[in-house]
Design a protein around this motif. Structure first.
Motif, mmCIF file in Angstrom:
data_model
loop_
_atom_site.group_PDB
_atom_site.id
_atom_site.type_symbol
_atom_site.label_atom_id
_atom_site.label_comp_id
_atom_site.label_asym_id
_atom_site.label_seq_id
_atom_site.Cartn_x
_atom_site.Cartn_y
_atom_site.Cartn_z
ATOM 1 N N SER A 12 0.831 -1.212 0.000
ATOM 2 C CA SER A 12 0.000 0.000 0.000
ATOM 3 C C SER A 12 0.862 1.257 0.000
ATOM 4 O O SER A 12 0.552 2.239 -0.684
ATOM 5 C CB SER A 12 -0.951 0.000 1.198
ATOM 6 N N GLU A 31 10.647 3.247 6.092
ATOM 7 C CA GLU A 31 10.506 1.784 6.106
ATOM 8 C C GLU A 31 11.420 1.203 7.185
ATOM 9 O O GLU A 31 12.631 1.415 7.164
ATOM 10 C CB GLU A 31 10.859 1.210 4.726
ATOM 11 N N LYS A 32 10.827 0.455 8.109
ATOM 12 C CA LYS A 32 11.653 -0.039 9.226
ATOM 13 C C LYS A 32 12.532 -1.231 8.826
ATOM 14 O O LYS A 32 13.517 -1.524 9.492
ATOM 15 C CB LYS A 32 10.788 -0.373 10.435
ATOM 16 N N ASP A 39 4.770 -7.668 3.142
ATOM 17 C CA ASP A 39 4.118 -8.924 2.770
ATOM 18 C C ASP A 39 3.584 -8.884 1.338
ATOM 19 O O ASP A 39 3.177 -9.921 0.798
ATOM 20 C CB ASP A 39 2.990 -9.259 3.752
ATOM 21 N N GLY A 40 3.615 -7.699 0.746
ATOM 22 C CA GLY A 40 3.276 -7.604 -0.679
ATOM 23 C C GLY A 40 4.157 -8.520 -1.512
ATOM 24 O O GLY A 40 3.750 -8.983 -2.590
ATOM 25 N N GLU A 44 -0.175 -13.433 -3.973
ATOM 26 C CA GLU A 44 -0.396 -14.147 -5.229
ATOM 27 C C GLU A 44 -1.265 -13.336 -6.179
ATOM 28 O O GLU A 44 -1.058 -13.357 -7.381
ATOM 29 C CB GLU A 44 -1.087 -15.486 -4.947
ATOM 30 N N GLY A 45 -2.270 -12.659 -5.608
ATOM 31 C CA GLY A 45 -3.162 -11.945 -6.507
ATOM 32 C C GLY A 45 -3.968 -10.859 -5.839
ATOM 33 O O GLY A 45 -4.079 -10.793 -4.613
ATOM 34 N N ASP A 214 2.270 -1.465 14.455
ATOM 35 C CA ASP A 214 2.815 -0.140 14.799
ATOM 36 C C ASP A 214 1.874 0.989 14.397
ATOM 37 O O ASP A 214 1.708 1.957 15.152
ATOM 38 C CB ASP A 214 4.172 0.085 14.105
ATOM 39 N N ASN A 436 -3.518 -2.936 5.281
ATOM 40 C CA ASN A 436 -4.011 -3.727 6.419
ATOM 41 C C ASN A 436 -4.318 -2.865 7.637
ATOM 42 O O ASN A 436 -5.156 -3.228 8.460
ATOM 43 C CB ASN A 436 -2.975 -4.783 6.818
ATOM 44 N N ALA A 456 -4.995 -7.275 -0.793
ATOM 45 C CA ALA A 456 -4.062 -6.609 -1.712
ATOM 46 C C ALA A 456 -4.810 -5.576 -2.557
ATOM 47 O O ALA A 456 -4.293 -4.488 -2.832
ATOM 48 C CB ALA A 456 -3.375 -7.642 -2.597
#
Ligand SMILES: Cc1cc2nc3c(=O)[nH]c(=O)nc-3n(C[C@H](O)[C@H](O)[C@H](O)COP(=O)(O)OP(=O)(O)OC[C@H]3O[C@@H](n4cnc5c(N)ncnc54)[C@H](O)[C@@H]3O)c2cc1C
Length: 474
Positions: A12, A31-32, A39-40, A44-45, A214, A436, A456
């Motif tokens: 995202s 970005e940590k 998880d992107g 799969e789709g 977080d 998410n 996604a």
């Protein structure tokens, strides 16, 4: 001062960053982790309705029926306006991804579902690589190995973020008027997950370990509403191996046989407890498995022979890609037995297997099950007769099952511009949540795999939607 700071460089966050730059906004991504995509990378789709790809494939979906279906599935806990907005804009989001260079291999259903999942060609890694390249080309600034510690507010208005370099521990303040939370939910935060289910010891995260809730915690500290913590996205049954982390079994054919083929499942005393073709909906399967204290898949030598040489009993419903046979199954069984992996047991007789695993009712359960197989009717739980396969010829195998979790969503309430709402239901000025971190609005207590690819799909849609709101408010 950047016009937008995006916390999290996953699916995202990358979409939001590209959209921001395309709209002419200066933008920094915090970005940590040491790598981008979150998880992107494993997706799969992506869900879409009325995409160009679906139009080419002749797939039409009645949007009103789809909306009603999903609201019913969630017992109307999902927000109708948010779900409608996602459905209405999901097709153009897929087209936008394609326009950025993301390649799709196919579109269709996943198990018994709406035909909404657009499978990435080359998987999530390929899609993420394309988005990262695009973002860099557009001049997005990435601060890697940097985590966000605090949202800064001045007189009730968001005024910036405090970040920490994960390597040096050094903290810095970045002033901005707009922050987008994109930290991927809380699946890797055991404390928060435990609040969702009493049996969390058999739940295994299959995420990359960085989704520690977080975003929601930063927002709560800034006055955001604690909203219902939404749903855990169960990946159905999974090998429960005390010796290896779950991702080590992600490509296991033993895992496919045990969880996807609708073969016999029994519980801690050896009783059957569900129609095993429930795995058409991996969240329903997860709920059924978690309702027992221990769970095992039981199969025999004939099943191994059939699955490895003849074909699957059941197409793999949890993946857009189903293999023809499980040709590696015999070798995997042999090698994991030789390695004394604790999740796997083998015995020449059912009596011995029952003794090994302390399953007092196993022998009787299998005899009863085999009678139903011979009659071609599962009078107990109604599994489709096509999946009634006997357990007769030794050696016999037992695979211990737990439940995988891909993500945990919810915790915040947002409006239809992805603005985070305070305890009174009003937007916290300048604070947005996407992916998410915000997806709890779309589901009830059970994740909607009936609308496959929706996490996604929402990650991509919401990234664009939040930036559109920032542009409008400029
Ligand atoms: C194995 C697996 C398979 C999946 N398959 C699918 C699928 O096929 N279809 C589907 O719809 N969904 C799938 N999902 C769900 C997936 O989580 C989402 O679709 C998608 O990744 C969500 O995007 P996101 O941006 O919210 O989170 P992510 O992509 O996980 O990105 C979150 C990012 O935020 C970073 N971050 C976290 N905390 C901080 C902090 N404090 N400061 C800075 N950065 C931070 C993380 O490091 C990460 O890079 C899958 C998940 C897993 C684990």
């Amino acid at each position: 001062m950047p016009e937008v700071v995006i916390i999290g460089g996953g699916l995202s966050g990358l979409v939001a960053a590209i959209t921001a730059r395309q709209a002419g906004l200066s933008c920094v991504v915090i970005e940590k982790g040491r790598s981008l995509g979150g998880d992107g990378n494993y997706v799969e789709g992506v869900m879409g309705v009325d995409s160009r790809l679906q139009q080419q494939a002749g797939i039409t979906i009645d949007r009103t029926r789809l909306l009603q279906d999903e609201l019913n599935y969630s017992h109307y806990e999902a927000s109708a306006p948010h779900l409608k907005q996602l459905i209405d804009h999901s097709g153009e989001t897929i087209d936008w991804l394609a326009d950025q260079g993301v390649k799709f291999a196919s579109v269709g259903p996943q198990g018994k579902s709406w035909p909404t999942i657009h499978a990435f060609a080359g998987g999530g890694h390929a899609a993420v690589a394309t988005l990262v390249a695009k973002a860099r080309q557009l001049g997005v600034e990435f601060c890697m190995s940097t985590s966000t510690q605090k949202l800064l507010q001045t007189a009730g208005h968001l005024s910036g973020v405090e970040v920490m370099n994960e390597v040096t521990g050094q903290t810095t303040k970045i002033a901005t008027d707009n922050v987008i939370l994109a930290t991927g939910g809380y699946v890797d935060n055991p404390e928060l997950v435990k609040k969702q289910t009493p049996l969390s010891d058999r739940l295994m995260s299959v995420s990359d370990g960085k989704s520690t809730g977080d975003g929601m915690q930063l927002a709560w500290a800034a006055g955001a509403m604690h909203d219902s913590m939404g749903a855990l996205q169960f990946g159905g049954g999974a090998i429960f191996d005390p010796m290896l982390p779950p991702f080590m079994h992600m490509t296991s054919e033993i895992g496919v046989a045990a969880t996807q083929e609708a073969i016999l499942w029994v519980n801690q005393v050896g009783d059957r407890f569900v129609n095993e073709d429930v795995n058409d909906n991996m969240c329903h399967a997860g709920n059924a498995l978690l309702g027992q204290a221990r769970t095992f898949a039981i199969f025999d030598a004939e099943a191994v022979k059939h699955l490895s040489t003849v074909g699957l009993y059941k197409a793999v419903g949890n993946s857009p890609f189903s293999p023809d046979t499980l040709s590696k199954l015999p070798d995997e069984l042999a090698s994991d037995l030789a390695a004394h992996r604790k999740y796997l047991a083998k015995a020449d007789s059912l009596e011995t297997l029952a003794e090994q695993l302390h399953l007092p009712n196993l022998v009787d359960s299998v005899a009863h099950y085999n009678q139903q197989v011979a009659a071609g009717v599962d009078a107990d739980f109604g599994k489709a007769s096509a999946y009634l396969t006997p357990v007769k010829d030794g050696p016999f195998y037992a695979v211990t099952l737990g439940v995988g979790m891909a993500c945990a969503i919810g915790g915040l309430r947002i409006d239809t511009h992805n603005a985070v709402l305070n305890a009174h239901g009003y937007p916290l000025p300048g604070l947005y949540a996407i992916g998410n971190d915000a997806a709890g609005m779309l589901v009830g207590d059970t994740y909607a795999v009936t609308l496959p690819g929706s996490t996604a799909g929402f990650a991509a849609f919401s990234g664009r939607n939040a930036v559109a709101a920032i542009v409008q408010n400029k």
